[in-house]
Design an enzyme around this catalytic site. Structure first.
Site, PDB file in Angstrom:
ATOM      1  N   ASN A 328      47.365  11.964  46.960  1.00 14.47           N
ATOM      2  CA  ASN A 328      46.596  11.077  46.091  1.00 14.47           C
ATOM      3  C   ASN A 328      47.222   9.686  46.063  1.00 14.47           C
ATOM      4  O   ASN A 328      48.078   9.363  46.891  1.00 14.47           O
ATOM      5  CB  ASN A 328      46.522  11.667  44.676  1.00 14.47           C
ATOM      6  CG  ASN A 328      47.894  11.744  44.030  1.00 14.47           C
ATOM      7  OD1 ASN A 328      48.875  12.076  44.675  1.00 14.47           O
ATOM      8  ND2 ASN A 328      47.974  11.429  42.751  1.00 14.47           N
ATOM      9  N   CYS A 330      49.407   8.455  44.159  1.00 20.60           N
ATOM     10  CA  CYS A 330      50.840   8.404  43.828  1.00 20.60           C
ATOM     11  C   CYS A 330      51.652   9.474  44.547  1.00 20.60           C
ATOM     12  O   CYS A 330      52.811   9.711  44.196  1.00 20.60           O
ATOM     13  CB  CYS A 330      51.035   8.508  42.321  1.00 20.60           C
ATOM     14  SG  CYS A 330      50.157   7.225  41.397  1.00 20.60           S
ATOM     15  N   GLU A 332      51.825  12.750  44.706  1.00 25.21           N
ATOM     16  CA  GLU A 332      52.332  14.022  44.181  1.00 25.21           C
ATOM     17  C   GLU A 332      51.318  15.162  44.264  1.00 25.21           C
ATOM     18  O   GLU A 332      51.687  16.328  44.134  1.00 25.21           O
ATOM     19  CB  GLU A 332      52.804  13.854  42.726  1.00 25.21           C
ATOM     20  CG  GLU A 332      51.722  13.913  41.666  1.00 25.21           C
ATOM     21  CD  GLU A 332      50.977  12.602  41.489  1.00 25.21           C
ATOM     22  OE1 GLU A 332      50.170  12.491  40.546  1.00 25.21           O
ATOM     23  OE2 GLU A 332      51.216  11.675  42.288  1.00 25.21           O
TER      24      GLU A 332
END
Length: 691
Positions: A328, A330, A332
């Site tokens: 995604n 970020c 994670e």
């Protein structure tokens, strides 16, 4: 107290009318207004500025009413709604756990979009490409960050049968996606944000790597879109062995996108042989040359990030149901995507500092918190508003959630441990094992009550393979030479295995460590798993800019009778670093090393320990004060060899130094925090792209 607020919110068309069906008197009596005293100034200001409901810019929510409203929204489908709302309220208002920003924004509202991020795969046709960009717009309007998998789109020079022409590649379409992210700003609450992922064998990868450069043809630059390399293990092996690497257009090599491990290797080598005959479009380069280009652009522009396809898939519990094609925004979340499924991230974070004392972890409290948190996250899935049908289809079928942590550095402070120590690495391992243990167990017990998720059969869970066991699968695919990750454990996992065997799992995925930019500010703790960025820094809010000193450091200096005017002066002159202040004992200097003063290997080692217990990933920033090609090469090879699935921003210090002012002149010291590339999880207090 609560009733007038609910009535006003419903009258203004903001709150769900079902909220007035709660026993509002009982819920009002449960409010603990003295918990307002737990806020820092910035935390309360953040809620006021960005979260409280308002009418014509006049806020009419109070902090404890805000937490109760969120708790009520998450309790709508519970049998005993009042008891659930009170339990959820107590957890949120104590700062033991905090829901992600979209959940805090929208829980209890008419349009309750509670999820943080969405992952999509872009198909290789015009209708599909622009359909995906439209999906981006709709999801960004109501939701959070976006992760787009662009690998299936054919590359530059590939044939287009419909027009008898050739493709101009992915870059022009990425330019459109970049503009769309900026055009749609989520109702003014936060900016649209997107990350494009591309596998390292795609023929346009060299152009993709340069998307964020500030020089060159601006029509081939995306100045706002984040980018990430989706790297197969075979490429890393070719880098290590200094062998050639072949780039392909995916329309000629359609199977590569959906394969990993040995199956990918065999098909990739087959296509290389086919390329040798001249039958398919290709470009051959040295793997090391491409690797150096990746590292060079990462240092120069902060992009593309380094993320690894094989460990993300081989250790995925859902490998029977599809392929993880990207992460995604970020890095994670690691969930399957396809043209029919848009993966959804439902996030929340445990405040580790609230579960740690100087004696260690409060295990019983941690278990209670996690049991409630997993239930809250599971509720998000059913209550959530879905702007796109493929997202609802995916979320209801697999029911993934991402429980993470914040305040890791604060927990180390409480334990009197330096981030740069074997003890910190051990604590990262131990704390994450407990969290994983309780979270997986909680999801299984929830399955006993609510049933297992629809696609459970055939998953690694159903085969008795837990995240710690999946390392064996990765080792089998890579071989011993390319994996340095242990499988040591401290707990008896027998009860968890028995529960899963008997009841299954409620959620396909349970654990993911997101950046916690805003919710950590609300709770007054350090963000996510980050080390302290600076001991002296500026926080900005509506009332101005204020120089803030690490409160834990102040406490320790006071205990040594070292907190005085000369110390404040010394801290300002050194930009918050205490490494060259001789008055401070050596053990405190070690304890309060900041992000750029810590040996980077300890950050990677701690991340590798956490990774053992995660069924998804962790948003991992890496810090290097003075970067060089040799250091970057060693760092990212260490990350891959350690079994990490993804990395996030690479941060390095700029050439400029911080402004300094004397203590005696009375001027507010403006400490420079803009000497490095902008990173949402550190420097932007208004960024809520993930949490």
């Amino acid at each position: 107290m609560l009733k007038p607020f609910i009535e006003k919110g419903i009258k203004h068309g903001l709150l769900n009318e079902k909220l007035k069906e709660f026993n509002l008197v009982k819920l009002s009596e449960a409010l603990e207004c003295d918990r307002d005293d737990k806020f820092t100034y910035l935390g309360l200001q953040t809620l006021y500025d960005r979260y409280f409901l308002h009418d014509d810019n006049v806020r009419y929510e109070l902090p404890q009413i805000f937490f109760m409203r969120v708790a009520m929204g998450l309790s709508l489908n519970e049998k005993d709604r009042e008891a659930s709302a009170i339990r959820y309220y107590k957890l949120l208002s104590s700062f033991d756990y905090m829901s992600s920003t979209p959940t805090l924004f929208n829980s209890g509202l008419v349009r309750s979009q509670l999820s943080s991020c969405y992952l999509t795969t872009v198909p290789d046709d015009l209708h599909g490409i622009y359909g995906s960009i439209q999906d981006n717009a709709m999801l960004s309007k109501f939701a959070g960050g976006l992760g787009n998998d662009w690998t299936p789109v054919r590359g530059t020079g590939a044939k287009i049968k419909g027009t008898n022409g050739v493709s101009s590649g992915i870059v022009p379409f990425l330019k459109v996606a970049d503009s769309t992210a900026i055009a749609v700003n989520q109702g003014g609450k936060r900016k649209g944000a997107v990350c494009a992922y591309l596998e390292s064998w795609h023929i346009d990868v060299l152009d993709f790597i340069e998307l964020r450069k500030n020089t060159g043809d601006d029509r081939r630059r995306t100045h706002d879109m984040n980018t990430a390399n989706w790297i197969p293990d075979l490429f890393m092996e070719r880098v290590m062995s200094k062998k050639p690497w072949t780039l392909f257009s995916p329309d000629d090599t359609p199977e590569l996108h959906g394969l990993y491990g040995q199956a990918f290797r065999e098909k990739y080598e087959y296509y290389e042989k086919l390329a040798d005959t001249g039958k398919i479009l290709h470009k051959r380069i040295e793997a090391v040359s491409l690797w150096r280009k990746m590292l060079s652009m990462l240092f120069e522009t902060g992009h593309p990030w380094m993320t690894f396809k094989d460990p993300s898939n081989i250790r995925s519990p859902q490998q029977h149901a599809g392929v993880v094609n990207s992460s995604n925004l970020c890095t994670e979340i690691l969930l399957n995507t396809s043209k029919d499924e848009i993966a959804v991230c439902n996030l929340g974070s445990i405040n580790l500092a609230q579960h740690t004392t100087e004696k260690g972890l409060d295990i019983e409290k941690l278990e209670r918190t996690i049991n409630t948190a997993v239930r809250m996250l599971d509720n998000v899935i059913d209550i959530n508003y879905y702007a796109v049908a493929q997202a609802e289809n995916s979320n209801m079928k697999h029911r993934p959630v991402g429980l993470g942590i914040m305040g890791f550095q604060d927990a180390l402070y409480q334990l009197d441990i330096s981030y740069e120590s074997d003890a910190a690495v051990e604590f990262a391992d131990k704390s994450m094992e407990y969290i994983s243990y309780f979270a997986i167990k909680a999801s299984s017990e929830l399955a006993k009550e609510r049933g297992a998720y629809a696609s459970y059969k055939g998953s690694l869970w159903s085969k008795g393979i837990l995240p710690i066991d999946s390392i064996d699968l990765l080792r089998k695919e890579r071989g011993e030479d390319y994996l340095m990750q242990d499988q040591d454990m401290h707990l008896d996992w027998g009860p968890v295995r028995e529960s899963i065997k008997k009841h299954g799992m409620r959620n396909s995925n349970v654990l993911a460590i997101a950046p916690t930019a805003t919710i950590a500010n609300i709770c007054g703790v350090t963000q996510s798993i980050e080390p302290t960025y600076k001991n002296l820094f500026v926080k900005s809010n509506l009332s101005g800019e204020f120089t803030v000193v690490n409160p834990s450091l102040i406490k320790d200096l006071q205990s040594q009778q070292l907190w005085d005017a000369p110390m404040v002066h010394a801290l300002k002159l050194s930009n918050g670093s205490i490494q060259n202040i001789d008055r401070i004992p050596e053990y405190l200097r070690a304890k309060y090393k900041t992000a750029f003063e810590i040996d980077i290997s300890y950050i990677v080692r701690a991340a590798a320990k956490r990774s053992k217990w995660l069924d998804q990933g962790q948003s991992l920033n890496l810090y290097m004060p003075v970067a060089s090609g040799k250091k970057l090469d060693a760092l990212y090879k260490q990350a891959w060899l350690s079994g990490l699935k993804t990395t996030y921003y690479l941060r390095s210090l700029g050439a400029t130094d911080s402004e300094k002012s004397s203590v005696s002149d009375g001027a507010l010291n403006a400490v420079d925090v803009h000497s490095t590339p902008k990173v949402c999880s550190i420097e932007d207090p208004d960024c809520e792209a993930c949490q």
